[in-house]
Motif scaffolding. Structure first.
Motif, PDB file in Angstrom:
ATOM      1  N   PRO A 112      20.641  39.378  30.276  1.00  0.00           N
ATOM      2  CA  PRO A 112      20.634  38.061  30.931  1.00  0.00           C
ATOM      3  C   PRO A 112      19.279  37.614  31.467  1.00  0.00           C
ATOM      4  O   PRO A 112      19.046  36.418  31.615  1.00  0.00           O
ATOM      5  CB  PRO A 112      21.638  38.207  32.076  1.00  0.00           C
ATOM      6  CG  PRO A 112      22.264  39.532  31.939  1.00  0.00           C
ATOM      7  CD  PRO A 112      21.527  40.311  30.912  1.00  0.00           C
ATOM      8  N   ALA A 113      18.358  38.534  31.736  1.00  0.00           N
ATOM      9  CA  ALA A 113      17.053  38.126  32.285  1.00  0.00           C
ATOM     10  C   ALA A 113      16.321  37.176  31.341  1.00  0.00           C
ATOM     11  O   ALA A 113      15.665  36.233  31.799  1.00  0.00           O
ATOM     12  CB  ALA A 113      16.204  39.356  32.576  1.00  0.00           C
ATOM     13  N   ALA A 114      16.435  37.406  30.039  1.00  0.00           N
ATOM     14  CA  ALA A 114      15.776  36.514  29.066  1.00  0.00           C
ATOM     15  C   ALA A 114      16.389  35.121  29.119  1.00  0.00           C
ATOM     16  O   ALA A 114      15.689  34.115  29.003  1.00  0.00           O
ATOM     17  CB  ALA A 114      15.877  37.089  27.660  1.00  0.00           C
ATOM     18  N   ASN A 137       2.022  35.597  27.601  1.00  0.00           N
ATOM     19  CA  ASN A 137       3.129  36.360  27.026  1.00  0.00           C
ATOM     20  C   ASN A 137       4.467  35.733  27.390  1.00  0.00           C
ATOM     21  O   ASN A 137       5.400  35.749  26.588  1.00  0.00           O
ATOM     22  CB  ASN A 137       3.088  37.813  27.497  1.00  0.00           C
ATOM     23  CG  ASN A 137       1.997  38.594  26.797  1.00  0.00           C
ATOM     24  OD1 ASN A 137       1.514  38.201  25.746  1.00  0.00           O
ATOM     25  ND2 ASN A 137       1.608  39.706  27.384  1.00  0.00           N
ATOM     26  N   ASP A 138       4.559  35.195  28.619  1.00  0.00           N
ATOM     27  CA  ASP A 138       5.795  34.527  29.028  1.00  0.00           C
ATOM     28  C   ASP A 138       6.079  33.317  28.149  1.00  0.00           C
ATOM     29  O   ASP A 138       7.225  33.064  27.781  1.00  0.00           O
ATOM     30  CB  ASP A 138       5.728  34.090  30.502  1.00  0.00           C
ATOM     31  CG  ASP A 138       5.783  35.262  31.464  1.00  0.00           C
ATOM     32  OD1 ASP A 138       6.232  36.360  31.054  1.00  0.00           O
ATOM     33  OD2 ASP A 138       5.375  35.081  32.622  1.00  0.00           O
ATOM     34  N   ASP A 139       5.026  32.557  27.810  1.00  0.00           N
ATOM     35  CA  ASP A 139       5.185  31.398  26.930  1.00  0.00           C
ATOM     36  C   ASP A 139       5.666  31.833  25.548  1.00  0.00           C
ATOM     37  O   ASP A 139       6.554  31.212  24.967  1.00  0.00           O
ATOM     38  CB  ASP A 139       3.864  30.627  26.781  1.00  0.00           C
ATOM     39  CG  ASP A 139       3.440  29.927  28.050  1.00  0.00           C
ATOM     40  OD1 ASP A 139       4.316  29.570  28.865  1.00  0.00           O
ATOM     41  OD2 ASP A 139       2.219  29.734  28.224  1.00  0.00           O
ATOM     42  N   GLU A 175      16.988  40.648  19.502  1.00  0.00           N
ATOM     43  CA  GLU A 175      16.352  41.799  20.152  1.00  0.00           C
ATOM     44  C   GLU A 175      14.864  41.545  20.384  1.00  0.00           C
ATOM     45  O   GLU A 175      14.333  41.865  21.449  1.00  0.00           O
ATOM     46  CB  GLU A 175      16.503  43.061  19.304  1.00  0.00           C
ATOM     47  CG  GLU A 175      17.853  43.712  19.385  1.00  0.00           C
ATOM     48  CD  GLU A 175      17.917  44.966  18.541  1.00  0.00           C
ATOM     49  OE1 GLU A 175      18.200  46.028  19.129  1.00  0.00           O
ATOM     50  OE2 GLU A 175      17.704  44.889  17.310  1.00  0.00           O
ATOM     51  N   ARG A 176      14.189  40.978  19.382  1.00  0.00           N
ATOM     52  CA  ARG A 176      12.737  40.751  19.491  1.00  0.00           C
ATOM     53  C   ARG A 176      12.376  39.844  20.661  1.00  0.00           C
ATOM     54  O   ARG A 176      11.320  40.009  21.264  1.00  0.00           O
ATOM     55  CB  ARG A 176      12.185  40.191  18.186  1.00  0.00           C
ATOM     56  CG  ARG A 176      11.962  41.242  17.127  1.00  0.00           C
ATOM     57  CD  ARG A 176      11.089  40.741  15.993  1.00  0.00           C
ATOM     58  NE  ARG A 176      11.670  39.629  15.262  1.00  0.00           N
ATOM     59  CZ  ARG A 176      12.441  39.750  14.188  1.00  0.00           C
ATOM     60  NH1 ARG A 176      12.720  40.938  13.704  1.00  0.00           N
ATOM     61  NH2 ARG A 176      12.914  38.691  13.575  1.00  0.00           N
ATOM     62  N   CYS A 177      13.237  38.899  20.976  1.00  0.00           N
ATOM     63  CA  CYS A 177      12.915  38.002  22.093  1.00  0.00           C
ATOM     64  C   CYS A 177      13.524  38.503  23.407  1.00  0.00           C
ATOM     65  O   CYS A 177      13.379  37.853  24.435  1.00  0.00           O
ATOM     66  CB  CYS A 177      13.341  36.567  21.793  1.00  0.00           C
ATOM     67  SG  CYS A 177      15.105  36.297  21.723  1.00  0.00           S
ATOM     68  N   MET A 187      16.626  29.345  31.249  1.00  0.00           N
ATOM     69  CA  MET A 187      17.345  28.413  32.128  1.00  0.00           C
ATOM     70  C   MET A 187      16.429  27.888  33.226  1.00  0.00           C
ATOM     71  O   MET A 187      16.509  26.712  33.600  1.00  0.00           O
ATOM     72  CB  MET A 187      18.581  29.096  32.720  1.00  0.00           C
ATOM     73  CG  MET A 187      19.658  29.308  31.684  1.00  0.00           C
ATOM     74  SD  MET A 187      21.075  30.315  32.194  1.00  0.00           S
ATOM     75  CE  MET A 187      21.301  29.962  33.885  1.00  0.00           C
ATOM     76  N   SER A 188      15.551  28.723  33.735  1.00  0.00           N
ATOM     77  CA  SER A 188      14.597  28.297  34.760  1.00  0.00           C
ATOM     78  C   SER A 188      13.668  27.214  34.204  1.00  0.00           C
ATOM     79  O   SER A 188      13.404  26.206  34.859  1.00  0.00           O
ATOM     80  CB  SER A 188      13.796  29.507  35.235  1.00  0.00           C
ATOM     81  OG  SER A 188      12.800  29.123  36.121  1.00  0.00           O
ATOM     82  N   TRP A 189      13.171  27.418  32.979  1.00  0.00           N
ATOM     83  CA  TRP A 189      12.303  26.425  32.358  1.00  0.00           C
ATOM     84  C   TRP A 189      13.052  25.112  32.153  1.00  0.00           C
ATOM     85  O   TRP A 189      12.520  24.030  32.415  1.00  0.00           O
ATOM     86  CB  TRP A 189      11.780  26.950  31.021  1.00  0.00           C
ATOM     87  CG  TRP A 189      10.818  26.002  30.383  1.00  0.00           C
ATOM     88  CD1 TRP A 189       9.474  25.951  30.574  1.00  0.00           C
ATOM     89  CD2 TRP A 189      11.154  24.927  29.491  1.00  0.00           C
ATOM     90  NE1 TRP A 189       8.945  24.922  29.831  1.00  0.00           N
ATOM     91  CE2 TRP A 189       9.950  24.277  29.161  1.00  0.00           C
ATOM     92  CE3 TRP A 189      12.339  24.469  28.938  1.00  0.00           C
ATOM     93  CZ2 TRP A 189       9.904  23.190  28.300  1.00  0.00           C
ATOM     94  CZ3 TRP A 189      12.292  23.381  28.083  1.00  0.00           C
ATOM     95  CH2 TRP A 189      11.087  22.756  27.775  1.00  0.00           C
ATOM     96  N   ILE A 190      14.281  25.205  31.682  1.00  0.00           N
ATOM     97  CA  ILE A 190      15.095  23.999  31.464  1.00  0.00           C
ATOM     98  C   ILE A 190      15.325  23.268  32.781  1.00  0.00           C
ATOM     99  O   ILE A 190      15.194  22.039  32.852  1.00  0.00           O
ATOM    100  CB  ILE A 190      16.434  24.358  30.779  1.00  0.00           C
ATOM    101  CG1 ILE A 190      16.186  24.800  29.345  1.00  0.00           C
ATOM    102  CG2 ILE A 190      17.414  23.192  30.830  1.00  0.00           C
ATOM    103  CD1 ILE A 190      17.391  25.429  28.669  1.00  0.00           C
ATOM    104  N   GLU A 191      15.653  23.999  33.824  1.00  0.00           N
ATOM    105  CA  GLU A 191      15.908  23.380  35.129  1.00  0.00           C
ATOM    106  C   GLU A 191      14.649  22.708  35.680  1.00  0.00           C
ATOM    107  O   GLU A 191      14.713  21.604  36.205  1.00  0.00           O
ATOM    108  CB  GLU A 191      16.444  24.415  36.126  1.00  0.00           C
ATOM    109  CG  GLU A 191      16.701  23.868  37.508  1.00  0.00           C
ATOM    110  CD  GLU A 191      17.644  22.671  37.560  1.00  0.00           C
ATOM    111  OE1 GLU A 191      17.519  21.860  38.515  1.00  0.00           O
ATOM    112  OE2 GLU A 191      18.499  22.516  36.670  1.00  0.00           O
TER     113      GLU A 191
END
Length: 115
Positions: free
Chosen positions: A78-80, A5-7, A58-60, A85-89
């Motif tokens: 901001p959590a989304a 689901n995170d992906d 909204e959906r994402c 940003m975590s994935w990019i980093e």
């Protein structure tokens, strides 16, 4: 590869941010809540079109709508963005390490040529 689901949420986030209008809306909401009418002002498109962009956000999970009297202001979630940003980093670190190893390898090859 197992898709979680995170992906799926991350895929939806990047797909939503691929559109410049939606990126503008996210940037505007980073300054504070706004109504759909306020968000639509800078664009030469209908309120309905702007509402569709907001629904994608909204959906994402990037945007939510509250309720204040008769209006439903939009707000940034901001959590989304933090998960994106975590994935990019993480990807940036992996590629930086790979480039460092490549540079070291090329330096060793050049040192071998000088001998």
């Amino acid at each position: 590869m197992v898709i979680t689901n995170d992906d799926e949420r991350l895929d939806a986030t990047f797909a939503a941010l691929a559109d410049p209008t939606r990126r503008d809306i996210v940037a505007r909401l980073s300054q504070g809540e706004a109504t759909v009418k306020e968000l639509a002002m800078p664009y030469a498109m209908s309120m309905q079109a702007v509402s569709q962009h907001i629904r994608v956000l909204e959906r994402c999970g990037l945007v939510s709508r509250g309720r204040h009297r008769q209006s439903r202001p939009c707000r940034l979630e901001p959590a989304a963005l933090e998960s994106a940003m975590s994935w990019i980093e993480q990807s940036r670190r992996v590629w930086a390490e790979r480039m460092d190893r490549l540079e070291e390898h090329l330096d060793r090859l050049q040192d071998g040529d000088r001998r």
